[in-house]
Design a protein around this motif. Structure first.
Motif, PDB file in Angstrom:
ATOM      1  N   SER A   1       0.239  -0.991   0.621  1.00 52.36           N
ATOM      2  CA  SER A   1       0.273  -0.405  -0.281  1.00 52.36           C
ATOM      3  C   SER A   1       0.684   1.446  -0.473  1.00 52.36           C
ATOM      4  CB  SER A   1      -0.363   0.047   0.932  1.00 52.36           C
ATOM      5  OG  SER A   1      -1.570   1.922   1.039  1.00 52.36           O
ATOM      6  N   TYR A   2       0.634   2.125  -0.866  1.00 51.64           N
ATOM      7  CA  TYR A   2       0.696   3.761  -0.407  1.00 51.64           C
ATOM      8  C   TYR A   2       1.113   4.314   0.665  1.00 51.64           C
ATOM      9  CZ  TYR A   2       1.088   3.891  -6.139  1.00 51.64           C
ATOM     10  OH  TYR A   2       0.914   3.957  -7.370  1.00 51.64           O
ATOM     11  N   ARG A   3      -0.123   3.897   1.412  1.00 51.48           N
ATOM     12  CA  ARG A   3      -0.095   4.739   2.769  1.00 51.48           C
ATOM     13  C   ARG A   3       0.886   4.595   3.702  1.00 51.48           C
ATOM     14  NH1 ARG A   3      -6.366   1.506   2.849  1.00 51.48           N
ATOM     15  NH2 ARG A   3      -7.260   3.558   1.690  1.00 51.48           N
TER      16      ARG A   3
END
Length: 263
Positions: A208-210
């Motif tokens: 994830s980019y998170r």
């Protein structure tokens, strides 16, 4: 016999990440590269640059801003059509045939939204319907001498996710999705090439980019797959995930998955 290498990669915009595609083509030089989530009409894909790097043959389906699948190849390819599973009107599938008679299916299965419940989340229903129609198609016309690749948006095995128990209610690893994907595999007699080669251990292709530091957190999922029909699965070897690509400049959240076929 000829040997060819193949890679599949959800690029998350082929125009935005054209430099990354070129980086991969130059550094790794797969004979065939299947891209998903190109987010581009076909006529806006930066084909000239890819052709300069030796990828003269391109079969693609596109639409503005969303979805989109493309197959770039050093080897001659003929367009083998596409199907609109679940009648979504999305560019999510394209097939191409190599001169040795191998058909390559490139899929981008719907992600399915956030809630794994079709009653409250239409996108989850679309995902399940898409998989059901894939299953029925393969059941109705058994694929032969075929490779299926793409972002299937499901991590089926317990070791395909960073935490099996925590992920059981998360879209991409729910039992209903895993069962649906298993049905697709069984209907076509498909074999999981990546896991035939790398049978043990955690393996991911998406982070994830998170996460502030995706590499350190390593909360990944194996969403990207390479499958083969029984008649050619023994010809497959050399599977790997190019994890480093997730750390390239302005990366996709997916890493490319590779395999080689001696056919």
């Amino acid at each position: 016999k000829m040997s060819f290498s193949l890679a599949t990669w959800n690029i998350n915009s082929v125009r935005l990440r054209e430099p990354l595609v070129c980086q991969l083509l130059e550094a790794e030089g797969p004979d065939v590269l299947c891209l998903q989530e190109c987010k581009s009409p076909v006529d806006k894909i930066p084909m000239e640059r890819f052709r300069e790097l030796g990828y003269q043959h391109i079969v693609a389906r596109g639409q503005k801003g969303y979805n989109g699948v493309a197959i770039l190849s050093k080897l001659p390819l003929e367009d083998a059509g596409d199907r609109d599973f679940a009648q979504l009107g999305h560019a999510r599938h394209v097939a191409a045939r190599l001169e040795n008679g191998v058909t390559i299916h490139n899929f981008y299965v719907p992600a399915g939204g956030d809630k794994p419940d079709r009653e409250i989340n239409e996108k989850f229903g679309q995902k399940l319907d898409y998989l059901t129609e894939m299953r029925d198609w393969f059941k109705g016309s058994k694929p032969q001498k075929s490779i299926l690749v793409g972002d299937l948006n499901i991590a089926p095995r317990e070791d395909d996710v960073w935490d099996h128990k925590k992920m059981l209610k998360i879209v991409s690893h729910t039992p209903v999705e895993v069962a649906a994907l298993t049905d697709v595999m069984e209907a076509g007699g498909w074999s999981d090439v990546t896991r035939n080669d790398i049978p043990e251990g955690k393996l991911y292709s998406w982070w994830s980019y998170r996460a502030k530091d995706w590499d350190a957190a390593d909360k990944g999922r194996r969403l990207d797959h390479v499958w083969a029909t029984p008649d050619i699965r023994e010809a497959a070897h050399g599977s790997r995930v190019l994890r480093d690509a997730r750390g390239w400049e302005k990366p996709s959240d997916h890493a490319p998955v590779f395999a080689t076929f001696d056919l």
